[in-house]
Design a protein around this motif. Structure first.
Motif, PDB file in Angstrom:
ATOM      1  N   GLN A   1      19.846   3.058 -13.724  1.00 28.12           N
ATOM      2  CA  GLN A   1      21.203   3.347 -14.185  1.00 28.12           C
ATOM      3  C   GLN A   1      21.069   3.848 -15.620  1.00 28.12           C
ATOM      4  OE1 GLN A   1      23.883   0.081 -14.640  1.00 28.12           O
ATOM      5  NE2 GLN A   1      25.682   1.365 -14.688  1.00 28.12           N
TER       6      GLN A   1
ATOM      7  N   LYS B   1      18.666   2.183 -18.082  1.00 29.04           N
ATOM      8  CA  LYS B   1      18.459   0.803 -17.631  1.00 29.04           C
ATOM      9  C   LYS B   1      17.696   0.820 -16.322  1.00 29.04           C
ATOM     10  CE  LYS B   1      23.052  -0.747 -19.127  1.00 29.04           C
ATOM     11  NZ  LYS B   1      24.256  -1.384 -18.585  1.00 29.04           N
TER      12      LYS B   1
ATOM     13  N   GLU C   1      28.425  -6.653  -9.034  1.00 30.64           N
ATOM     14  CA  GLU C   1      27.519  -5.506  -8.978  1.00 30.64           C
ATOM     15  C   GLU C   1      27.587  -4.853  -7.606  1.00 30.64           C
ATOM     16  OE1 GLU C   1      23.682  -7.012  -9.985  1.00 30.64           O
ATOM     17  OE2 GLU C   1      23.839  -8.712  -8.634  1.00 30.64           O
TER      18      GLU C   1
ATOM     19  N   TYR D   1      28.118  -3.939 -12.605  1.00 29.95           N
ATOM     20  CA  TYR D   1      26.898  -3.136 -12.599  1.00 29.95           C
ATOM     21  C   TYR D   1      26.920  -2.211 -11.388  1.00 29.95           C
ATOM     22  CZ  TYR D   1      24.888  -6.185 -16.168  1.00 29.95           C
ATOM     23  OH  TYR D   1      24.639  -6.863 -17.323  1.00 29.95           O
TER      24      TYR D   1
ATOM     25  N   TRP E   1      24.333   0.364  -9.354  1.00 31.72           N
ATOM     26  CA  TRP E   1      22.936   0.773  -9.233  1.00 31.72           C
ATOM     27  C   TRP E   1      22.798   1.785  -8.093  1.00 31.72           C
ATOM     28  CZ3 TRP E   1      20.546  -1.158 -13.306  1.00 31.72           C
ATOM     29  CH2 TRP E   1      20.979  -2.376 -13.835  1.00 31.72           C
TER      30      TRP E   1
END
Length: 446
Positions: free
Chosen positions: A162, A165, A188, A430, A432
């Motif tokens: 990401q 990250k 997430e 989050y 991803w």
């Protein structure tokens, strides 16, 4: 519908067993494993493994292999094979959703939870529900976490990105019931774009056939069932008639999960959905548009005497040097009268393995990692048990290859953004996204 359901390890150990109707003998698990293990010896077909459906003494056996485990159903009735196989796949995914990790250790630590799930999914052999979300109202046992540190490393393909990250994929090896310390659920969402490519090269290295089978997988840990918007390439076309300019990504066909709304898909290629609990495919697609294959492979076999020959195999990675392919395996059938093979690797080669499978006369070359832009060569000297007769090129090959390439997709299909609607600014879940390309059938003819 089904009489029994059981899960066996690779060694044939009975991990889970449930008899719903009492119509099939108790030794069916042993009968199944013996039949599958020695299928080649008892079958006229000398190649391949046991088919997904077969009959022994009036009992129909249906099985799928997931994460090295055999998921098996038996019945004496004449039921739809595709329905039972789909049920087995769904049970495997359901158990993975609840345990987080699908392996023998997680099964043994959570056998009470697994049996509770099976009792809710199937009643007297008939399916009740396979919905992860619905079953949360009926399943009360908490999963016991498996120590993922003891699990084998997943390699570069296990890294979610990401921006700058990154997070290990073990972040999604948790149950849909799991909470963070203090009882708070971590917000997430994970999206995988997984592509399996099939390419056939002729002896000159030209592409004869090429195809991509892809899927966009999603696994959500968001509370409150918020709406998700997934934006794909704006120039994405569906079907040959949907031409969107040179360089556009053209899919032959696609289908979507029942939760996906396509109201704005034709306008801006955005998918809207409220994700159910657990892992599910948002979209499946197929593409035969010409694409650049990630590897070029070729082999040359030449006679080197009355009882000898030399094989040269070359593989070149045609992708960016910032990307690595892993778990690469190249296989090549050799003439049936081959008795010995001596291998010669490049100087300084690291992480290479070579083997000659004498039982089926096959050469195997494994590479732990291939960096984009690099080229690798293997030479092998063959010794034969008898003199050559005819064209040796017709006795060997074709060359086949398996691999996994993380953060790479051949189709160029992209998730442009992943938007979570109606979440407060204080809440920033989050997100991803991972791309993985794998070989389905990657073959080069000699």
């Amino acid at each position: 519908m089904i009489s029994q359901f059981f899960v066996l390890s690779q060694r044939g150990d009975n991990i889970v067993f449930r008899d719903y109707r009492g119509e099939v003998q108790k030794g069916s698990a042993e009968t199944f494993f013996r039949k599958v293990k020695f299928w080649k010896e008892h079958s006229e077909d000398e190649e391949g493994d046991a088919p997904p459906v077969f009959n022994v003494d009036g009992v129909n056996y249906f099985h799928v292999k997931v994460a090295g485990l055999h998921f098996v159903a038996t019945t004496r009735l004449n039921v739809s094979p595709s329905l039972v196989l789909q049920l087995l796949q769904r049970i495997a995914r359901l158990i993975k959703d609840y345990l987080g990790v699908l392996n023998e250790d997680s099964f043994r630590k959570n056998f009470v939870l697994v049996y509770e799930l099976l009792d809710e999914v199937i009643d007297f052999g008939y399916v009740q529900t396979t919905s992860t979300e619905v079953l949360k109202s009926y399943v009360f046992n908490e999963p016991i976490a498996v120590d993922t540190a003891q699990m084998p490393p997943l390699g570069p393909a296990s890294i979610f990105m990401q921006g700058n990250k990154r997070m290990p994929a073990t972040a999604i090896t948790k149950s849909v019931l799991a909470n963070e310390p203090g009882g708070r659920k971590r917000e997430e969402i994970f999206v995988d774009v997984i592509e399996k490519i099939s390419v056939t090269f002729n002896s000159s290295g030209l592409i004869l056939t090429s195809e991509i089978d892809g899927t966009i997988q999603m696994k959500s840990y968001l509370t409150g069932n918020p709406e998700i918007r997934v934006a794909l390439n704006e120039d994405l076309g569906i079907g040959a008639s949907d031409y969107r300019g040179s360089g556009a990504v053209i899919l032959d066909d696609c289908n979507f999960h029942e939760s996906v709304h396509l109201d704005s898909f034709d306008v801006d290629r955005t998918l809207s959905l409220v994700p159910p609990d657990g892992e599910f495919p948002v979209m499946n697609y197929r593409m035969t548009q010409q694409f650049k294959p990630p590897f070029r492979i070729n082999a040359l076999i030449e006679e080197a005497g009355p009882l000898k020959a030399e094989v040269t195999i070359k593989v070149r990675a045609d992708f960016n040097s910032s990307i690595n392919a892993n778990t690469v395996l190249i296989q090549m059938p050799l003439p049936t009268y081959t008795s010995r093979v001596n291998f010669e690797l490049e100087p300084g080669a690291v992480g290479n393995t070579t083997d000659f499978k004498e039982a089926n006369k096959r050469l195997e070359w494994g590479l732990k990692k291939i960096v984009g832009g690099s080229e690798h060569t293997l030479r092998a000297k063959l010794t034969f048990a008898q003199e050559l007769h005819g064209n040796i090129m017709k006795e060997a090959g074709p060359l086949s290859m398996t691999f996994t390439i993380p953060m790479y997709n051949a189709s160029r299909l992209q998730v442009k953004y992943l938007q979570i609607v109606k979440k407060s600014k204080a809440d920033n879940p989050y997100r991803w996204v991972r791309y993985v390309t794998q070989a389905n059938s990657y073959v080069a003819r000699l």
